[in-house]
Design a protein around this motif. Structure first.
Motif, PDB file in Angstrom:
ATOM      1  N   GLN A  46       0.876  -1.177   0.000  1.00  0.00           N
ATOM      2  CA  GLN A  46       0.000   0.000   0.000  1.00  0.00           C
ATOM      3  C   GLN A  46       0.910   1.223   0.000  1.00  0.00           C
ATOM      4  OE1 GLN A  46      -2.836   0.391   3.161  1.00  0.00           O
ATOM      5  NE2 GLN A  46      -3.510   2.379   2.463  1.00  0.00           N
ATOM      6  N   SER A  47       0.821   2.013  -1.044  1.00  0.00           N
ATOM      7  CA  SER A  47       1.860   3.034  -1.219  1.00  0.00           C
ATOM      8  C   SER A  47       1.364   4.228  -2.009  1.00  0.00           C
ATOM      9  CB  SER A  47       3.056   2.396  -1.951  1.00  0.00           C
ATOM     10  OG  SER A  47       2.647   1.781  -3.157  1.00  0.00           O
ATOM     11  N   HIS A  48       0.065   4.536  -1.921  1.00  0.00           N
ATOM     12  CA  HIS A  48      -0.449   5.561  -2.839  1.00  0.00           C
ATOM     13  C   HIS A  48       0.253   6.904  -2.691  1.00  0.00           C
ATOM     14  CE1 HIS A  48      -3.131   7.130   0.387  1.00  0.00           C
ATOM     15  NE2 HIS A  48      -3.326   5.856   0.681  1.00  0.00           N
ATOM     16  N   ASP A  49       0.404   7.394  -1.422  1.00  0.00           N
ATOM     17  CA  ASP A  49       0.989   8.739  -1.327  1.00  0.00           C
ATOM     18  C   ASP A  49       2.501   8.714  -1.586  1.00  0.00           C
ATOM     19  OD1 ASP A  49       1.214   7.532   1.133  1.00  0.00           O
ATOM     20  OD2 ASP A  49       0.258   9.142   2.269  1.00  0.00           O
ATOM     21  N   HIS A  50       3.123   7.567  -1.333  1.00  0.00           N
ATOM     22  CA  HIS A  50       4.546   7.443  -1.685  1.00  0.00           C
ATOM     23  C   HIS A  50       4.705   7.470  -3.211  1.00  0.00           C
ATOM     24  CE1 HIS A  50       8.723   6.228  -1.532  1.00  0.00           C
ATOM     25  NE2 HIS A  50       8.441   5.275  -2.403  1.00  0.00           N
ATOM     26  N   CYS A  51       3.866   6.700  -3.903  1.00  0.00           N
ATOM     27  CA  CYS A  51       3.952   6.676  -5.375  1.00  0.00           C
ATOM     28  C   CYS A  51       3.716   8.071  -5.941  1.00  0.00           C
ATOM     29  CB  CYS A  51       2.923   5.703  -5.952  1.00  0.00           C
ATOM     30  SG  CYS A  51       3.265   3.981  -5.571  1.00  0.00           S
ATOM     31  N   MET A  52       2.734   8.765  -5.366  1.00  0.00           N
ATOM     32  CA  MET A  52       2.435  10.130  -5.817  1.00  0.00           C
ATOM     33  C   MET A  52       3.659  11.035  -5.641  1.00  0.00           C
ATOM     34  SD  MET A  52      -0.423  12.626  -4.100  1.00  0.00           S
ATOM     35  CE  MET A  52       0.491  12.936  -2.585  1.00  0.00           C
ATOM     36  N   THR A  53       4.350  10.863  -4.514  1.00  0.00           N
ATOM     37  CA  THR A  53       5.517  11.706  -4.224  1.00  0.00           C
ATOM     38  C   THR A  53       6.665  11.372  -5.174  1.00  0.00           C
ATOM     39  OG1 THR A  53       4.821  11.728  -1.916  1.00  0.00           O
ATOM     40  CG2 THR A  53       7.068  12.458  -2.361  1.00  0.00           C
ATOM     41  N   VAL A  54       6.918  10.070  -5.350  1.00  0.00           N
ATOM     42  CA  VAL A  54       8.016   9.646  -6.233  1.00  0.00           C
ATOM     43  C   VAL A  54       7.784  10.144  -7.655  1.00  0.00           C
ATOM     44  CG1 VAL A  54       9.017   7.619  -7.381  1.00  0.00           C
ATOM     45  CG2 VAL A  54       8.715   7.625  -4.895  1.00  0.00           C
ATOM     46  N   HIS A  69      -4.225   7.725 -11.338  1.00  0.00           N
ATOM     47  CA  HIS A  69      -3.964   7.048 -10.063  1.00  0.00           C
ATOM     48  C   HIS A  69      -3.376   5.654 -10.293  1.00  0.00           C
ATOM     49  CE1 HIS A  69      -4.685   6.967  -5.669  1.00  0.00           C
ATOM     50  NE2 HIS A  69      -4.540   5.668  -5.889  1.00  0.00           N
ATOM     51  N   ILE A  70      -4.050   4.875 -11.106  1.00  0.00           N
ATOM     52  CA  ILE A  70      -3.572   3.493 -11.299  1.00  0.00           C
ATOM     53  C   ILE A  70      -2.261   3.492 -12.086  1.00  0.00           C
ATOM     54  CG2 ILE A  70      -4.955   3.020 -13.398  1.00  0.00           C
ATOM     55  CD1 ILE A  70      -5.250   0.136 -12.317  1.00  0.00           C
ATOM     56  N   SER A  71      -2.136   4.397 -13.033  1.00  0.00           N
ATOM     57  CA  SER A  71      -0.897   4.444 -13.824  1.00  0.00           C
ATOM     58  C   SER A  71       0.293   4.758 -12.926  1.00  0.00           C
ATOM     59  CB  SER A  71      -0.994   5.509 -14.918  1.00  0.00           C
ATOM     60  OG  SER A  71      -1.990   5.165 -15.836  1.00  0.00           O
ATOM     61  N   THR A  72       0.115   5.713 -12.034  1.00  0.00           N
ATOM     62  CA  THR A  72       1.207   6.115 -11.148  1.00  0.00           C
ATOM     63  C   THR A  72       1.604   4.965 -10.229  1.00  0.00           C
ATOM     64  OG1 THR A  72       0.380   8.377 -11.193  1.00  0.00           O
ATOM     65  CG2 THR A  72       1.924   7.831  -9.437  1.00  0.00           C
ATOM     66  N   GLN A  73       0.600   4.338  -9.620  1.00  0.00           N
ATOM     67  CA  GLN A  73       0.920   3.246  -8.690  1.00  0.00           C
ATOM     68  C   GLN A  73       1.563   2.066  -9.417  1.00  0.00           C
ATOM     69  OE1 GLN A  73      -0.924   2.153  -5.224  1.00  0.00           O
ATOM     70  NE2 GLN A  73      -2.558   3.659  -5.222  1.00  0.00           N
ATOM     71  N   MET A  74       1.037   1.711 -10.577  1.00  0.00           N
ATOM     72  CA  MET A  74       1.600   0.563 -11.292  1.00  0.00           C
ATOM     73  C   MET A  74       3.024   0.848 -11.761  1.00  0.00           C
ATOM     74  SD  MET A  74      -1.694  -0.999 -13.357  1.00  0.00           S
ATOM     75  CE  MET A  74      -0.777  -2.308 -14.129  1.00  0.00           C
ATOM     76  N   ALA A  75       3.233   2.069 -12.252  1.00  0.00           N
ATOM     77  CA  ALA A  75       4.578   2.400 -12.737  1.00  0.00           C
ATOM     78  C   ALA A  75       5.592   2.354 -11.592  1.00  0.00           C
ATOM     79  CB  ALA A  75       4.564   3.779 -13.390  1.00  0.00           C
ATOM     80  N   VAL A  76       5.258   2.998 -10.488  1.00  0.00           N
ATOM     81  CA  VAL A  76       6.226   3.057  -9.379  1.00  0.00           C
ATOM     82  C   VAL A  76       6.457   1.665  -8.793  1.00  0.00           C
ATOM     83  CG1 VAL A  76       6.681   4.001  -7.085  1.00  0.00           C
ATOM     84  CG2 VAL A  76       5.718   5.473  -8.844  1.00  0.00           C
ATOM     85  N   GLN A  77       5.413   0.872  -8.660  1.00  0.00           N
ATOM     86  CA  GLN A  77       5.595  -0.478  -8.099  1.00  0.00           C
ATOM     87  C   GLN A  77       6.405  -1.372  -9.049  1.00  0.00           C
ATOM     88  OE1 GLN A  77       1.890  -2.099  -6.522  1.00  0.00           O
ATOM     89  NE2 GLN A  77       1.380  -0.149  -5.570  1.00  0.00           N
ATOM     90  N   GLU A 144     -14.366   3.679 -11.078  1.00  0.00           N
ATOM     91  CA  GLU A 144     -13.511   3.552 -12.258  1.00  0.00           C
ATOM     92  C   GLU A 144     -12.154   2.956 -11.880  1.00  0.00           C
ATOM     93  OE1 GLU A 144     -13.967   3.452 -15.226  1.00  0.00           O
ATOM     94  OE2 GLU A 144     -12.182   4.058 -16.320  1.00  0.00           O
ATOM     95  N   LEU A 145     -11.648   3.347 -10.733  1.00  0.00           N
ATOM     96  CA  LEU A 145     -10.366   2.784 -10.276  1.00  0.00           C
ATOM     97  C   LEU A 145     -10.497   1.279 -10.049  1.00  0.00           C
ATOM     98  CD1 LEU A 145      -7.430   3.407  -9.477  1.00  0.00           C
ATOM     99  CD2 LEU A 145      -8.243   3.772  -7.128  1.00  0.00           C
ATOM    100  N   ALA A 146     -11.608   0.856  -9.474  1.00  0.00           N
ATOM    101  CA  ALA A 146     -11.822  -0.581  -9.240  1.00  0.00           C
ATOM    102  C   ALA A 146     -11.892  -1.323 -10.572  1.00  0.00           C
ATOM    103  CB  ALA A 146     -13.107  -0.785  -8.440  1.00  0.00           C
ATOM    104  N   ARG A 147     -12.559  -0.721 -11.521  1.00  0.00           N
ATOM    105  CA  ARG A 147     -12.674  -1.369 -12.834  1.00  0.00           C
ATOM    106  C   ARG A 147     -11.302  -1.507 -13.491  1.00  0.00           C
ATOM    107  NH1 ARG A 147     -12.810  -0.489 -18.101  1.00  0.00           N
ATOM    108  NH2 ARG A 147     -12.287   1.715 -17.940  1.00  0.00           N
ATOM    109  N   LEU A 148     -10.537  -0.426 -13.447  1.00  0.00           N
ATOM    110  CA  LEU A 148      -9.206  -0.459 -14.069  1.00  0.00           C
ATOM    111  C   LEU A 148      -8.281  -1.438 -13.339  1.00  0.00           C
ATOM    112  CD1 LEU A 148      -8.652   3.374 -14.726  1.00  0.00           C
ATOM    113  CD2 LEU A 148      -9.174   1.598 -16.414  1.00  0.00           C
ATOM    114  N   THR A 149      -8.408  -1.489 -12.019  1.00  0.00           N
ATOM    115  CA  THR A 149      -7.548  -2.391 -11.246  1.00  0.00           C
ATOM    116  C   THR A 149      -7.840  -3.835 -11.619  1.00  0.00           C
ATOM    117  OG1 THR A 149      -7.473  -0.811  -9.424  1.00  0.00           O
ATOM    118  CG2 THR A 149      -6.856  -3.056  -8.909  1.00  0.00           C
ATOM    119  N   ALA A 150      -9.121  -4.182 -11.688  1.00  0.00           N
ATOM    120  CA  ALA A 150      -9.484  -5.559 -12.050  1.00  0.00           C
ATOM    121  C   ALA A 150      -8.992  -5.889 -13.454  1.00  0.00           C
ATOM    122  CB  ALA A 150     -10.992  -5.726 -11.968  1.00  0.00           C
ATOM    123  N   GLU A 151      -9.007  -4.888 -14.311  1.00  0.00           N
ATOM    124  CA  GLU A 151      -8.627  -5.109 -15.709  1.00  0.00           C
ATOM    125  C   GLU A 151      -7.114  -5.228 -15.892  1.00  0.00           C
ATOM    126  OE1 GLU A 151     -10.882  -2.611 -18.589  1.00  0.00           O
ATOM    127  OE2 GLU A 151      -8.872  -1.942 -19.147  1.00  0.00           O
TER     128      GLU A 151
END
Lengths: 424, 212
Positions: A46-54, A69-77, A144-151
């Motif tokens: 769980q790292s949303h605000d860290h990913c946002m900062t990075v 949101h999902i693009s940022t988290q996926m890229a950073v992870q 929309e975030l849930a839909r994109l995450t599942a996808e």
């Protein structure tokens, strides 16, 4: 292996010794939960605000734009070489915000409820509340975030999210009034729980299910960790609520898993660590049945100071349960690389020799140095290669070299979305 | 000890705020001095709750309820204390940093500090850096406490300490930090004088700072 089902089957077969092809970051965690993978996974955190900062993405866009949101988290992870994605946003806020609570919004932090002006202070306030309207607040963003995450995401957590009742109660009333009501005015507290279950969570889950064709939903409940609530209070309030939600979901064809991390052993003072209480936390987490299987879960607590032998003994004496253990976020932020490597080395040595071990970082603080996250990731993948080296002290984990995020981002699928968000 | 004081101590220990306020009132009505009520019932009640917390007999809800009962009793007795010329261990100015609305930990810290004899001024939540600085200049506390509960908002503690430095106030006040994302390492990094791991630890550290 692009097909998610085949991917999962491959992971399961791997865990049982049938090594067909190579595991990938997406199915390695499942293989590890079931048996022996190719290496100990470093699961997404769980790292949303860290990913946002990075990624230097503005908060006022990050928490409103699902694609960003999902693009940022996926890229950073992915940059951190994590196994699978864990796309968890500020999931505690959505229902409370949509119900009309006052929130504080800032340029560099997630939205946060203003508990100095609580949504519910009295039964009269509760009576005035209308069931959640899925067009309000950031519910459309969440759907929309849930839909994109599942996808798009792979890993153990691809569910839609909601806020579990006790955490929602804290957001709507404040922690102290919430426990005060539970202790001194239980009928009021029961009425609040009933409203949260049927007036907030159910319509929110329905909105996500309809928008993204989702069937499975997880409700984090960090406020209900131990000792924020005693085990007795969790069993009296949160567990029955989770069971009611499970039943309500079943009627609609959904799997609603409330109480995620409720009971997590978060005692902060090592002098107070108590094996019996820690084990009761492990028992309690299993009573909630999170991933549909029994496991030893240590998520947000001061895990770096736990005695790993207590964890091993519990796992071994309770049907050889898999261990899903989080490196404490503050520990990762504040430690020197050598200390992080030493901790990973100890855990893999004690807990990982026979598989069934997944490591992650529980909630990476925003200002954590990326070097330290890379150290953890590389240490897990270097020391955790199966078969585990007999003497792990002889396995060197060099200080990681890594490409700076912006340079790495060039040519990645998320590049345009992230860069565009930085423009005024 | 009078029945009222015994009952008051028990009410604070058990977190019964209504009984705590009523018995504090009763004790005053019986002619007991405010300071005696504080020292022989209210403070021992909150200290007993702290001890049970240390022994894993009390959990956070119990401590919060005790802190509320403590505050309820203190609110009744407080007006008499000034007239009696009560002295304080020290003066603390405390607040939650800007962008952060969390108040739980701060409330318990305040109760424990008051129980230890500190005079506490609470700036509330979402407190801008400038307010921390202005109030420090105005009230001249012995200790400035800054709480933060999110890893994004904690960064403003650096600004508070830098601001104290710029205004020439840093040597006049000890700075304590606390809150979920903080640690001793963080306190060292930002140049704070102490880190409070929890309310009991914060109170012990505040006492130590007063001895320096």
């Amino acid at each position: 292996m692009a097909n998610a089902t085949l991917d999962l089957i491959q992971g399961l077969l791997w865990s049982k010794g049938l090594h067909i092809g190579q595991l990938n970051p997406g199915n390695r965690p499942m293989a590890a939960m079931m048996g022996v993978p190719d290496m100990v996974p470093f699961a997404g955190a769980q790292s949303h605000d860290h990913c946002m900062t990075v990624a230097r993405v503005p908060a006022r866009k990050f928490y409103w734009d699902a694609e960003l949101h999902i693009s940022t988290q996926m890229a950073v992870q992915r940059w951190y070489e994590m196994d699978g994605y864990t796309v968890i946003a500020d999931v505690y806020n959505w229902e409370t915000e949509a119900l009309g609570a006052r929130f504080i919004y800032s340029d560099n932090a997630m939205p946060t409820p203003d508990v100095s002006h609580p949504l519910i202070s009295s039964p009269a306030d509760l009576a005035r509340l209308k069931p959640l309207d899925p067009t309000k607040g950031r519910v459309p963003f969440a759907c929309e975030l849930a839909r994109l995450t599942a996808e798009r995401a792979s890993g153990l957590l691809k569910d839609g999210f909601f806020c579990s009742p006790f955490s929602m109660m804290c957001n709507m009333m404040g922690y102290a009034p919430a426990v005060h009501a539970m202790r001194r005015n239980p009928q009021f507290a029961k009425d609040v729980f009933a409203f949260m279950e049927e007036g907030a969570i159910l319509p929110f889950v329905r909105a996500q299910a309809e928008h993204g064709h989702l069937k499975s939903f997880t409700g984090p409940d960090a406020w209900a960790c131990f000792p924020n609530l005693s085990h007795a209070m969790i069993r009296e309030w949160e567990l029955p609520s989770a069971q009611r939600l499970k039943a309500l979901g079943k009627k609609n064809g959904w799997d609603i898993k409330a109480g995620s991390v409720a009971g997590d052993y978060c005692e902060e003072d090592p002098a107070k660590f108590d094996k019996k209480l820690m084990w009761d936390s492990f028992d309690l987490i299993n009573e909630f049945g999170l991933l549909g299987m029994k496991m030893v879960l240590g998520a947000m607590g001061r895990t770096q100071e736990w005695d790993p032998l207590w964890i091993k003994e519990y796992a071994d004496t309770h049907g050889h349960q898999p261990v899903f253990l989080g490196l404490n976020g503050r520990f990762i932020r504040d430690s020197k690389p050598e200390a992080i490597v030493a901790k990973v080395r100890q855990w893999i040595d004690v807990l990982g020799r026979n598989g069934k071990l997944v490591l992650n970082i529980a909630n990476i603080p925003a200002d954590t140095s990326p070097l330290n996250v890379f150290v953890a990731s590389r240490a897990v993948h270097t020391l955790g290669r199966y078969p585990i080296a007999r003497d792990l002290s002889q396995v060197d984990v060099p200080l990681p070299r890594f490409t700076p995020f912006d340079e790495w981002l060039k040519g990645q699928p998320e590049e345009e979305v992230i860069r565009r968000s930085r423009e005024k | 000890m009078s029945d009222a004081l015994t009952k008051l101590k028990q009410a604070v220990l058990e977190g019964d705020d209504a009984t705590a306020a009523a018995t504090a009132q009763q004790a005053l009505a019986e002619g007991l001095k405010g300071l005696d009520i504080v020292n022989s019932a209210i403070v021992p009640g909150i200290q007993a709750a702290g001890q049970l917390w240390k022994e894993n007999q009390y959990f956070l809800p119990d401590v919060v309820m005790s802190a509320e009962a403590f505050s309820a009793a203190m609110a009744v007795v407080q007006p008499t204390l000034t007239a009696e010329g009560a002295t304080h261990t020290g003066r603390v100015l405390i607040g939650t940093v800007a962008g952060d609305m969390h108040t739980l930990g701060k409330s318990i810290v305040i109760a424990m500090l008051q129980g230890a004899g500190f005079e506490v001024t609470d700036l509330g939540v979402d407190v801008p850096v400038r307010t921390f600085l202005d109030k420090t200049a105005e009230l001249k506390p012995d200790i400035l406490g800054a709480g933060c509960y999110m890893s994004t908002t904690m960064l403003s503690i650096k600004d508070i300490i830098a601001g104290l430095q710029e205004r020439g106030l840093r040597n006049q006040v000890k700075v304590m930090v606390g809150g979920v994302p903080t640690s001793q390492e963080f306190a060292d990094e930002v140049g704070a004088d102490a880190w409070g791991k929890d309310a009991l630890d914060a109170t012990a550290k505040a006492r130590q700072l007063m001895r320096r």
